[in-house]
Motif scaffolding. Structure first.
Motif, PDB file in Angstrom:
ATOM      1  N   ARG A 207       0.809  -1.200   0.000  1.00 17.40           N
ATOM      2  CA  ARG A 207       0.000   0.000   0.000  1.00 17.40           C
ATOM      3  C   ARG A 207       0.850   1.260   0.000  1.00 17.40           C
ATOM      4  NH1 ARG A 207      -3.215  -1.986   5.177  1.00 17.40           N
ATOM      5  NH2 ARG A 207      -1.068  -2.577   5.583  1.00 17.40           N
ATOM      6  N   ALA A 208       2.179   1.097  -0.141  1.00 14.94           N
ATOM      7  CA  ALA A 208       3.061   2.255  -0.147  1.00 14.94           C
ATOM      8  C   ALA A 208       2.709   3.170  -1.301  1.00 14.94           C
ATOM      9  CB  ALA A 208       4.519   1.804  -0.269  1.00 14.94           C
ATOM     10  N   ALA A 209       3.157   4.434  -1.203  1.00 13.20           N
ATOM     11  CA  ALA A 209       2.834   5.412  -2.236  1.00 13.20           C
ATOM     12  C   ALA A 209       3.424   4.996  -3.557  1.00 13.20           C
ATOM     13  CB  ALA A 209       3.395   6.777  -1.834  1.00 13.20           C
ATOM     14  N   PRO A 210       2.728   5.233  -4.684  1.00  8.76           N
ATOM     15  CA  PRO A 210       3.226   4.855  -5.995  1.00  8.76           C
ATOM     16  C   PRO A 210       4.540   5.543  -6.313  1.00  8.76           C
ATOM     17  CG  PRO A 210       0.898   5.469  -6.087  1.00  8.76           C
ATOM     18  CD  PRO A 210       1.408   5.849  -4.735  1.00  8.76           C
TER      19      PRO A 210
ATOM     20  N   SER B 178      -7.149   2.533 -20.175  1.00 11.03           N
ATOM     21  CA  SER B 178      -7.860   1.647 -19.260  1.00 11.03           C
ATOM     22  C   SER B 178      -6.856   1.061 -18.283  1.00 11.03           C
ATOM     23  CB  SER B 178      -8.554   0.530 -20.044  1.00 11.03           C
ATOM     24  OG  SER B 178      -7.597  -0.261 -20.711  1.00 11.03           O
ATOM     25  N   PRO B 179      -7.282   0.787 -17.057  1.00  7.84           N
ATOM     26  CA  PRO B 179      -6.326   0.297 -16.067  1.00  7.84           C
ATOM     27  C   PRO B 179      -5.887  -1.138 -16.352  1.00  7.84           C
ATOM     28  CG  PRO B 179      -8.549   0.253 -15.184  1.00  7.84           C
ATOM     29  CD  PRO B 179      -8.633   0.940 -16.522  1.00  7.84           C
ATOM     30  N   LEU B 180      -4.703  -1.466 -15.881  1.00  4.56           N
ATOM     31  CA  LEU B 180      -4.246  -2.848 -15.859  1.00  4.56           C
ATOM     32  C   LEU B 180      -4.679  -3.432 -14.523  1.00  4.56           C
ATOM     33  CD1 LEU B 180      -0.546  -2.451 -17.056  1.00  4.56           C
ATOM     34  CD2 LEU B 180      -2.485  -3.094 -18.453  1.00  4.56           C
ATOM     35  N   LEU B 181      -5.086  -4.674 -14.517  1.00  2.63           N
ATOM     36  CA  LEU B 181      -5.436  -5.350 -13.269  1.00  2.63           C
ATOM     37  C   LEU B 181      -4.336  -6.352 -12.935  1.00  2.63           C
ATOM     38  CD1 LEU B 181      -7.250  -6.108 -10.923  1.00  2.63           C
ATOM     39  CD2 LEU B 181      -8.568  -7.575 -12.477  1.00  2.63           C
ATOM     40  N   LEU B 182      -3.743  -6.212 -11.764  1.00  4.38           N
ATOM     41  CA  LEU B 182      -2.698  -7.104 -11.285  1.00  4.38           C
ATOM     42  C   LEU B 182      -3.253  -7.926 -10.125  1.00  4.38           C
ATOM     43  CD1 LEU B 182       0.246  -8.103 -10.868  1.00  4.38           C
ATOM     44  CD2 LEU B 182       0.622  -6.051  -9.479  1.00  4.38           C
ATOM     45  N   ILE B 183      -3.263  -9.249 -10.276  1.00  5.08           N
ATOM     46  CA  ILE B 183      -3.736 -10.141  -9.214  1.00  5.08           C
ATOM     47  C   ILE B 183      -2.542 -10.962  -8.737  1.00  5.08           C
ATOM     48  CG2 ILE B 183      -5.412 -11.899  -8.554  1.00  5.08           C
ATOM     49  CD1 ILE B 183      -7.115 -11.044 -10.932  1.00  5.08           C
ATOM     50  N   GLU B 184      -2.034 -10.632  -7.570  1.00  5.55           N
ATOM     51  CA  GLU B 184      -0.822 -11.243  -7.008  1.00  5.55           C
ATOM     52  C   GLU B 184      -0.965 -11.261  -5.490  1.00  5.55           C
ATOM     53  OE1 GLU B 184       2.193 -12.912  -5.827  1.00  5.55           O
ATOM     54  OE2 GLU B 184       2.384 -12.620  -7.997  1.00  5.55           O
ATOM     55  N   ASP B 185      -0.791 -12.436  -4.871  1.00  7.06           N
ATOM     56  CA  ASP B 185      -1.054 -12.549  -3.434  1.00  7.06           C
ATOM     57  C   ASP B 185       0.162 -12.259  -2.565  1.00  7.06           C
ATOM     58  OD1 ASP B 185       0.074 -15.009  -4.419  1.00  7.06           O
ATOM     59  OD2 ASP B 185      -0.413 -15.928  -2.507  1.00  7.06           O
TER      60      ASP B 185
ATOM     61  N   GLN C 282       3.638  -7.844  -5.340  1.00  5.06           N
ATOM     62  CA  GLN C 282       2.581  -6.936  -5.771  1.00  5.06           C
ATOM     63  C   GLN C 282       3.108  -5.503  -5.835  1.00  5.06           C
ATOM     64  OE1 GLN C 282      -1.096  -5.354  -3.458  1.00  5.06           O
ATOM     65  NE2 GLN C 282      -1.684  -7.398  -4.180  1.00  5.06           N
ATOM     66  N   MET C 283       3.853  -5.106  -4.796  1.00  6.15           N
ATOM     67  CA  MET C 283       4.417  -3.763  -4.763  1.00  6.15           C
ATOM     68  C   MET C 283       5.412  -3.542  -5.893  1.00  6.15           C
ATOM     69  SD  MET C 283       7.305  -1.860  -3.944  1.00  6.15           S
ATOM     70  CE  MET C 283       8.282  -3.048  -3.013  1.00  6.15           C
ATOM     71  N   VAL C 284       6.275  -4.539  -6.111  1.00  5.93           N
ATOM     72  CA  VAL C 284       7.316  -4.402  -7.135  1.00  5.93           C
ATOM     73  C   VAL C 284       6.702  -4.309  -8.531  1.00  5.93           C
ATOM     74  CG1 VAL C 284       9.178  -5.651  -8.287  1.00  5.93           C
ATOM     75  CG2 VAL C 284       9.175  -5.458  -5.813  1.00  5.93           C
ATOM     76  N   TYR C 285       5.782  -5.227  -8.848  1.00  9.56           N
ATOM     77  CA  TYR C 285       5.164  -5.216 -10.172  1.00  9.56           C
ATOM     78  C   TYR C 285       4.421  -3.904 -10.415  1.00  9.56           C
ATOM     79  CZ  TYR C 285       5.817 -10.351 -10.078  1.00  9.56           C
ATOM     80  OH  TYR C 285       6.338 -11.607 -10.013  1.00  9.56           O
ATOM     81  N   ARG C 286       3.672  -3.465  -9.393  1.00  2.00           N
ATOM     82  CA  ARG C 286       2.915  -2.228  -9.551  1.00  2.00           C
ATOM     83  C   ARG C 286       3.858  -1.037  -9.758  1.00  2.00           C
ATOM     84  NH1 ARG C 286      -0.970   0.092  -4.858  1.00  2.00           N
ATOM     85  NH2 ARG C 286       1.053   0.224  -3.828  1.00  2.00           N
ATOM     86  N   SER C 287       4.959  -1.027  -9.010  1.00  2.00           N
ATOM     87  CA  SER C 287       5.915   0.065  -9.123  1.00  2.00           C
ATOM     88  C   SER C 287       6.480   0.161 -10.538  1.00  2.00           C
ATOM     89  CB  SER C 287       7.055  -0.133  -8.119  1.00  2.00           C
ATOM     90  OG  SER C 287       8.094   0.786  -8.338  1.00  2.00           O
ATOM     91  N   VAL C 288       6.860  -0.986 -11.105  1.00  2.00           N
ATOM     92  CA  VAL C 288       7.412  -1.004 -12.461  1.00  2.00           C
ATOM     93  C   VAL C 288       6.378  -0.520 -13.476  1.00  2.00           C
ATOM     94  CG1 VAL C 288       8.282  -2.514 -14.286  1.00  2.00           C
ATOM     95  CG2 VAL C 288       9.130  -2.772 -11.962  1.00  2.00           C
ATOM     96  N   LEU C 289       5.153  -0.987 -13.323  1.00  2.00           N
ATOM     97  CA  LEU C 289       4.097  -0.610 -14.267  1.00  2.00           C
ATOM     98  C   LEU C 289       3.759   0.878 -14.164  1.00  2.00           C
ATOM     99  CD1 LEU C 289       1.803  -3.716 -13.771  1.00  2.00           C
ATOM    100  CD2 LEU C 289       3.050  -3.141 -15.858  1.00  2.00           C
ATOM    101  N   GLN C 290       3.680   1.401 -12.930  1.00  2.00           N
ATOM    102  CA  GLN C 290       3.373   2.815 -12.762  1.00  2.00           C
ATOM    103  C   GLN C 290       4.508   3.692 -13.271  1.00  2.00           C
ATOM    104  OE1 GLN C 290       2.418   2.907  -8.561  1.00  2.00           O
ATOM    105  NE2 GLN C 290       0.224   2.841  -8.979  1.00  2.00           N
TER     106      GLN C 290
ATOM    107  N   HIS D 265       1.584   3.265 -16.604  1.00  2.00           N
ATOM    108  CA  HIS D 265       0.318   2.533 -16.617  1.00  2.00           C
ATOM    109  C   HIS D 265      -0.512   2.849 -15.374  1.00  2.00           C
ATOM    110  CE1 HIS D 265       1.381   0.039 -20.068  1.00  2.00           C
ATOM    111  NE2 HIS D 265       2.563  -0.159 -19.525  1.00  2.00           N
ATOM    112  N   VAL D 266      -1.836   2.823 -15.535  1.00  2.00           N
ATOM    113  CA  VAL D 266      -2.760   2.880 -14.406  1.00  2.00           C
ATOM    114  C   VAL D 266      -2.976   1.455 -13.935  1.00  2.00           C
ATOM    115  CG1 VAL D 266      -5.073   3.533 -13.637  1.00  2.00           C
ATOM    116  CG2 VAL D 266      -3.893   4.915 -15.361  1.00  2.00           C
ATOM    117  N   VAL D 267      -2.779   1.202 -12.636  1.00  2.00           N
ATOM    118  CA  VAL D 267      -2.788  -0.174 -12.134  1.00  2.00           C
ATOM    119  C   VAL D 267      -3.797  -0.323 -11.009  1.00  2.00           C
ATOM    120  CG1 VAL D 267      -1.380  -2.058 -11.227  1.00  2.00           C
ATOM    121  CG2 VAL D 267      -0.326  -0.303 -12.666  1.00  2.00           C
ATOM    122  N   ARG D 268      -4.637  -1.356 -11.101  1.00  3.43           N
ATOM    123  CA  ARG D 268      -5.497  -1.787 -10.001  1.00  3.43           C
ATOM    124  C   ARG D 268      -4.942  -3.115  -9.502  1.00  3.43           C
ATOM    125  NH1 ARG D 268     -10.661   0.802 -10.786  1.00  3.43           N
ATOM    126  NH2 ARG D 268     -11.480  -0.364  -8.982  1.00  3.43           N
ATOM    127  N   VAL D 269      -4.942  -3.327  -8.189  1.00  5.90           N
ATOM    128  CA  VAL D 269      -4.331  -4.537  -7.635  1.00  5.90           C
ATOM    129  C   VAL D 269      -5.331  -5.312  -6.791  1.00  5.90           C
ATOM    130  CG1 VAL D 269      -2.000  -3.587  -7.642  1.00  5.90           C
ATOM    131  CG2 VAL D 269      -3.436  -3.286  -5.619  1.00  5.90           C
TER     132      VAL D 269
END
Length: 485
Positions: free
Chosen positions: A18-21, A32-39, A44-52, A56-60
């Motif tokens: 949940r850290a800041a992007p 349109s957002p990308l949806l990342l499903i990772e448990d 989850q943080m690393v993938y979202r960070s790279v995409l942002q 990219h707009v990312v929903r997790v």
């Protein structure tokens, strides 16, 4: 990427997801957002960070249930889906998504030991798949392919990749004569259309070399498509390279252009080229001769304008001699060879790399470090570094994440480096397996595996055959030691 490391970087204990992007390019208007499903929170943080960072707009989501809710609420048409979820099977989730919105492009993520699951997912309608460990270029390339956009090259580390043609002399960190020769070769060949064949051990920077050639060429504004021929099942490789038409085989629910067509106007990088099946080598040779691609199931070929750069960690001529690689294809590809030297042959380049990495990672993590103690740099210069530059980056990332700052001392080095510290670069002619008595079985196992890899130029498949292990077992052991092959 692996279970504890970011794409193209190193293992790290990631902060809460949940850290800041991370700051990066502004999201594309209307994207349109990308949806990342990772448990796994750290992944989850690393993938979202790279995409942002790539804009990219990312929903997790962390579970299948949460992922389905996000999928329905967000309208996402590109989904990154880990197949191992805590509450449901990822394949079942993917089938439900495709039933709701058939146009959805799902990229599945799986571990090396679960490659059969990736094949099953592709047959069930997945757009692409990623097998851990994968690097940032492959990650962003897969996302860009799925989104129908020009691939975004991975954000380069400071001075590691030349992002402008005039910066070609600063392609890699290091002032050793070996690296100066590589830099000069890249500068000379970048502007031509000649095929480049890059050789070198794992972790020496072969893909960075290919990126630098692309960045310094007239094709720099075109796509850079990277494909690891050794990481893709042979029965899917033809489709990955040349594409397929809807209905051409079970699970082909839509047309797919393939890497060669996606690289039109740019550069196609074929990594681990010597792992390509003989039947596909024939088709690649035909592609090189005609500059046309014919997707699986297509009636007519299509003309493309692509520059080929390929790489291997094996001896390509030895592969030819053994009948594993076509001789005519070898001579077609081996036009301009570039050899990436192992770190142990680059003198004090390791010091420059470590210092630059410390500065970069400290800035990324918001820490303040005051350089290295002299004894640490002395040890770095004496180590063999079987994982080459990649291993150095792993070590420095570990230090930065686990310590608040100050001067880096010997007691701050990761435990995984201790066995290596006990066996520095052997003198010429020395037996690398000397001194086994008094060591634990775990240490001896690691020594034997690393010595076997070194003897076979870092080739995991070849070392696995010699050691009578499956390649997936060997990959897992290297990953647990912080060595990314």
């Amino acid at each position: 990427m692996n279970d504890s490391s970011p794409p193209g970087a190193t293992p790290a204990a990631a902060p809460d997801a949940r850290a800041a992007p991370v700051a990066g390019p502004a999201p594309r208007p209307g994207a349109s957002p990308l949806l990342l499903i990772e448990d796994t929170p750290s992944l989850q943080m690393v993938y979202r960070s790279v995409l942002q960072t790539a804009g990219h707009v990312v929903r997790v989501a962390s579970t299948a249930a949460e992922g389905m809710r996000e999928f329905q609420d967000s309208g996402a048409v590109t989904v990154l889906l880990d197949l191992m979820l805590p509450d449901r099977d990822g394949l079942v989730v993917m089938r439900e998504m495709l039933a709701l919105r058939p146009e959805t492009r799902v990229i599945v993520i799986t571990a090396n030991a679960s490659i059969n699951r990736a094949v099953e997912a592709m047959r069930a309608g997945a757009h692409d798949f990623l097998v851990k460990p994968f690097d940032e270029g492959r990650f962003l390339g897969a996302v860009a392919n799925a989104a129908g956009a020009v691939p975004v090259a991975p954000k380069p580390a400071k001075r590691l990749v030349a992002t402008e043609p005039e910066a070609a002399t600063e392609v890699f960190i290091g002032s050793s004569p070996a690296m100066r020769r590589v830099q000069e070769m890249i500068r000379s060949v970048a502007g031509s259309m000649a095929t480049v064949f890059i050789t070198g051990e794992s972790g020496t920077g072969k893909e960075l070399c290919a990126l630098a050639i692309h960045a310094g060429s007239p094709r720099a504004n075109g796509p850079f498509i990277a494909l690891n021929c050794g990481a893709i099942p042979q029965d899917l490789l033809e489709s990955e390279v040349f594409g397929h038409m809807k209905g051409s085989f079970t699970g082909a629910i839509s047309d797919k252009p393939g890497a060669a067509a996606a690289a039109d106007g740019g550069t196609l990088f074929l990594d681990e080229i010597c792992e390509m099946a003989p039947a596909l080598q024939t088709k690649l040779l035909r592609f090189l001769q005609t500059s046309t691609v014919q997707p699986v199931g297509a009636v007519r070929p299509r003309k493309v304008n692509v520059r080929i750069v390929c790489a291997t960690n094996r001896d390509p001529y030895e592969a030819v001699r053994r009948g594993e690689f076509r001789e005519d294809l070898y001579y077609r590809l081996f036009v301009v060879p570039i050899h990436m030297p192992p770190l142990r042959e680059r003198g004090r380049d390791v010091v420059e790399i470590a210092e630059a990495a410390l500065e970069r990672f400290a800035r990324e993590e918001g820490r303040r470090f005051d350089g290295f103690a002299p004894e640490v740099l002395d040890l770095f210069c004496r180590l063999g570094w079987p994982g080459n530059v990649r291993q150095v980056l792993n070590v420095i990332r570990n230090i930065v994440v686990l310590h608040p700052g100050g001067r880096v001392t010997l007691d701050m080095l990761p435990a995984s480096l201790e066995p290596a510290a006990a066996r520095t670069v052997p003198e010429a002619g020395a037996d690398p397996l000397e001194g086994l008595v008094g060591r634990s079985m775990a240490e001896i196992e690691r020594m034997v595996i690393e010595a076997t890899l070194a003897r076979h130029d870092g080739s995991v498949p070849k070392a696995a055959r010699v050691l009578d292990l499956s390649p997936s077992t060997l990959y897992r052991k290297l990953e647990s030691w912080g060595i990314k092959p």
